[in-house]
Write a protein that holds these residues in place. Structure first.
Motif, PDB file in Angstrom:
ATOM      1  N   GLN A   1       0.720  -1.135  -0.014  1.00 35.95           N
ATOM      2  CA  GLN A   1       0.035  -0.030  -0.204  1.00 35.95           C
ATOM      3  C   GLN A   1       0.870   1.193  -0.051  1.00 35.95           C
ATOM      4  O   GLN A   1       0.435   2.254  -0.611  1.00 35.95           O
ATOM      5  N   ARG A   2       1.710   1.250   0.761  1.00 35.97           N
ATOM      6  CA  ARG A   2       2.875   2.223   0.843  1.00 35.97           C
ATOM      7  C   ARG A   2       3.546   2.608  -0.472  1.00 35.97           C
ATOM      8  O   ARG A   2       3.594   3.671  -1.254  1.00 35.97           O
ATOM      9  N   ASP A   3       3.832   1.297  -1.349  1.00 36.54           N
ATOM     10  CA  ASP A   3       4.380   1.585  -2.736  1.00 36.54           C
ATOM     11  C   ASP A   3       3.404   2.496  -3.681  1.00 36.54           C
ATOM     12  O   ASP A   3       3.602   3.426  -4.410  1.00 36.54           O
ATOM     13  N   LEU A   4       2.027   1.956  -3.605  1.00 33.57           N
ATOM     14  CA  LEU A   4       0.926   2.509  -4.378  1.00 33.57           C
ATOM     15  C   LEU A   4       0.979   3.928  -3.974  1.00 33.57           C
ATOM     16  O   LEU A   4       0.843   4.979  -4.887  1.00 33.57           O
ATOM     17  N   ALA A   5       0.736   4.222  -2.608  1.00 34.90           N
ATOM     18  CA  ALA A   5       0.526   5.640  -2.364  1.00 34.90           C
ATOM     19  C   ALA A   5       1.589   6.501  -2.764  1.00 34.90           C
ATOM     20  O   ALA A   5       1.281   7.726  -3.488  1.00 34.90           O
ATOM     21  N   MET A   6       2.959   6.008  -2.754  1.00 31.01           N
ATOM     22  CA  MET A   6       4.085   6.995  -3.254  1.00 31.01           C
ATOM     23  C   MET A   6       3.906   7.206  -4.674  1.00 31.01           C
ATOM     24  O   MET A   6       4.134   8.277  -4.941  1.00 31.01           O
ATOM     25  N   ARG A   7       3.708   6.356  -5.345  1.00 30.08           N
ATOM     26  CA  ARG A   7       3.629   6.246  -6.887  1.00 30.08           C
ATOM     27  C   ARG A   7       2.571   7.289  -7.288  1.00 30.08           C
ATOM     28  O   ARG A   7       2.780   7.837  -8.270  1.00 30.08           O
ATOM     29  N   ALA A   8       1.352   7.129  -6.364  1.00 31.03           N
ATOM     30  CA  ALA A   8       0.205   8.116  -6.786  1.00 31.03           C
ATOM     31  C   ALA A   8       0.222   9.352  -6.278  1.00 31.03           C
ATOM     32  O   ALA A   8      -0.611  10.266  -6.648  1.00 31.03           O
ATOM     33  N   GLY A   9       1.065   9.579  -5.263  1.00 35.87           N
ATOM     34  CA  GLY A   9       1.451  10.998  -4.687  1.00 35.87           C
ATOM     35  C   GLY A   9       0.173  11.025  -3.582  1.00 35.87           C
ATOM     36  O   GLY A   9      -0.363  12.235  -3.607  1.00 35.87           O
ATOM     37  N   ILE A  10      -0.237   9.912  -3.079  1.00 40.43           N
ATOM     38  CA  ILE A  10      -1.290  10.257  -1.961  1.00 40.43           C
ATOM     39  C   ILE A  10      -1.068   9.478  -0.810  1.00 40.43           C
ATOM     40  O   ILE A  10      -0.030   8.894  -0.499  1.00 40.43           O
ATOM     41  N   ALA A  11      -1.867   9.758   0.345  1.00 40.04           N
ATOM     42  CA  ALA A  11      -1.363   9.225   1.539  1.00 40.04           C
ATOM     43  C   ALA A  11      -1.834   7.621   1.711  1.00 40.04           C
ATOM     44  O   ALA A  11      -2.535   7.182   0.985  1.00 40.04           O
ATOM     45  N   VAL A  12      -1.020   7.085   2.485  1.00 40.44           N
ATOM     46  CA  VAL A  12      -1.230   5.488   2.732  1.00 40.44           C
ATOM     47  C   VAL A  12      -2.676   5.392   3.030  1.00 40.44           C
ATOM     48  O   VAL A  12      -3.064   4.531   2.615  1.00 40.44           O
ATOM     49  N   ASN A  13      -3.037   6.175   4.015  1.00 41.58           N
ATOM     50  CA  ASN A  13      -4.499   5.931   4.467  1.00 41.58           C
ATOM     51  C   ASN A  13      -5.413   6.046   3.324  1.00 41.58           C
ATOM     52  O   ASN A  13      -6.451   5.659   3.573  1.00 41.58           O
ATOM     53  N   ALA A  14      -5.400   7.048   2.417  1.00 43.42           N
ATOM     54  CA  ALA A  14      -6.010   7.034   1.233  1.00 43.42           C
ATOM     55  C   ALA A  14      -6.113   5.492   0.426  1.00 43.42           C
ATOM     56  O   ALA A  14      -7.167   5.269   0.262  1.00 43.42           O
ATOM     57  N   VAL A  15      -5.232   4.973   0.516  1.00 46.41           N
ATOM     58  CA  VAL A  15      -4.977   3.798  -0.475  1.00 46.41           C
ATOM     59  C   VAL A  15      -5.806   2.938   0.424  1.00 46.41           C
ATOM     60  O   VAL A  15      -6.672   2.027   0.032  1.00 46.41           O
ATOM     61  N   ARG A  16      -5.644   2.808   1.894  1.00 45.58           N
ATOM     62  CA  ARG A  16      -6.300   1.868   2.759  1.00 45.58           C
ATOM     63  C   ARG A  16      -7.811   2.129   2.729  1.00 45.58           C
ATOM     64  O   ARG A  16      -8.649   1.200   2.516  1.00 45.58           O
ATOM     65  N   ASN A  17      -8.170   3.281   2.639  1.00 42.95           N
ATOM     66  CA  ASN A  17      -9.590   3.783   2.680  1.00 42.95           C
ATOM     67  C   ASN A  17     -10.167   3.045   1.232  1.00 42.95           C
ATOM     68  O   ASN A  17     -11.426   2.715   1.240  1.00 42.95           O
ATOM     69  N   LEU A  18      -9.592   3.187   0.031  1.00 42.21           N
ATOM     70  CA  LEU A  18      -9.972   2.881  -1.009  1.00 42.21           C
ATOM     71  C   LEU A  18     -10.151   1.476  -1.094  1.00 42.21           C
ATOM     72  O   LEU A  18     -11.303   0.893  -1.674  1.00 42.21           O
ATOM     73  N   GLU A  19      -9.170   0.826  -0.715  1.00 40.01           N
ATOM     74  CA  GLU A  19      -9.187  -0.848  -0.827  1.00 40.01           C
ATOM     75  C   GLU A  19     -10.286  -1.158   0.409  1.00 40.01           C
ATOM     76  O   GLU A  19     -10.773  -2.450   0.193  1.00 40.01           O
ATOM     77  N   ALA A  20     -10.673  -0.515   1.552  1.00 41.67           N
ATOM     78  CA  ALA A  20     -11.346  -1.108   2.378  1.00 41.67           C
ATOM     79  C   ALA A  20     -13.048  -0.649   2.061  1.00 41.67           C
ATOM     80  O   ALA A  20     -13.684  -1.237   2.846  1.00 41.67           O
ATOM     81  N   GLY A  21     -12.903  -0.164   1.018  1.00 38.76           N
ATOM     82  CA  GLY A  21     -14.470   0.388   0.489  1.00 38.76           C
ATOM     83  C   GLY A  21     -14.849   1.397   1.387  1.00 38.76           C
ATOM     84  O   GLY A  21     -16.138   1.649   1.471  1.00 38.76           O
ATOM     85  N   GLY A  22     -13.952   2.317   2.034  1.00 31.90           N
ATOM     86  CA  GLY A  22     -14.240   3.327   2.637  1.00 31.90           C
ATOM     87  C   GLY A  22     -14.318   4.557   1.833  1.00 31.90           C
ATOM     88  O   GLY A  22     -14.247   4.617   0.682  1.00 31.90           O
TER      89      GLY A  22
END
Length: 103
Positions: free
Chosen positions: A31-52
Motif C-alpha cells: 500500500q505504501r508503494d502505491l501511495a508513493m507512486r500515486a502521490g497520495i497518503a497511505v491512509n487514502a489507499v487503505r480507505n480505497l481498498e477497504a471500501g471506505g
C-alpha cells in the motif's frame, strides 16, 4: 464478481476496493508503494481498498498509476445526440394494428 445494477452503494464500494487491492497485489506492491507512486497518503489507499470514503482525485491518481484510467472513459460515455426530428418521432404515439382473424 457482483452485478453492479443490483448491488447497494456499499457493496459496489467494497467490490471496487477489492479490485484495486487485487491490481496492487498483482504488481507485488505494498500500500505504501502505491501511495508513493500515486502521490497520495497511505491512509487514502487503505480507505480505497477497504471500501471506505476516499476522494475522486485519490481514485483517479491510483487508476493512473495502475494504468487503468482508460477504464473511466466507459463510465460516463456521452450519449448520442438526437435531432429535433428524432425527438418528435419519439413523442408520436405508436399505432398498433390488430391481427386479422382466421376464418
Amino acid at each position: 464478481m457482483i452485478d453492479f445494477r443490483l448491488a447497494s452503494a456499499a457493496q459496489i464500494q467494497a467490490e471496487l476496493g477489492e479490485r484495486l487491492r487485487q491490481q496492487r497485489l498483482s504488481r507485488s506492491w505494498t500500500q505504501r508503494d502505491l501511495a508513493m507512486r500515486a502521490g497520495i497518503a497511505v491512509n487514502a489507499v487503505r480507505n480505497l481498498e477497504a471500501g471506505g470514503n476516499a476522494t475522486v482525485l485519490s481514485m483517479v491518481k491510483v487508476l493512473q498509476v495502475l494504468s487503468l484510467v482508460h477504464e473511466l472513459g466507459e463510465v460516463f460515455k456521452p450519449g448520442v445526440a438526437l435531432s429535433i426530428a428524432d425527438l418528435e418521432r419519439l413523442e408520436q404515439p405508436q399505432t398498433k394494428r390488430a391481427r386479422a382473424r382466421k376464418s
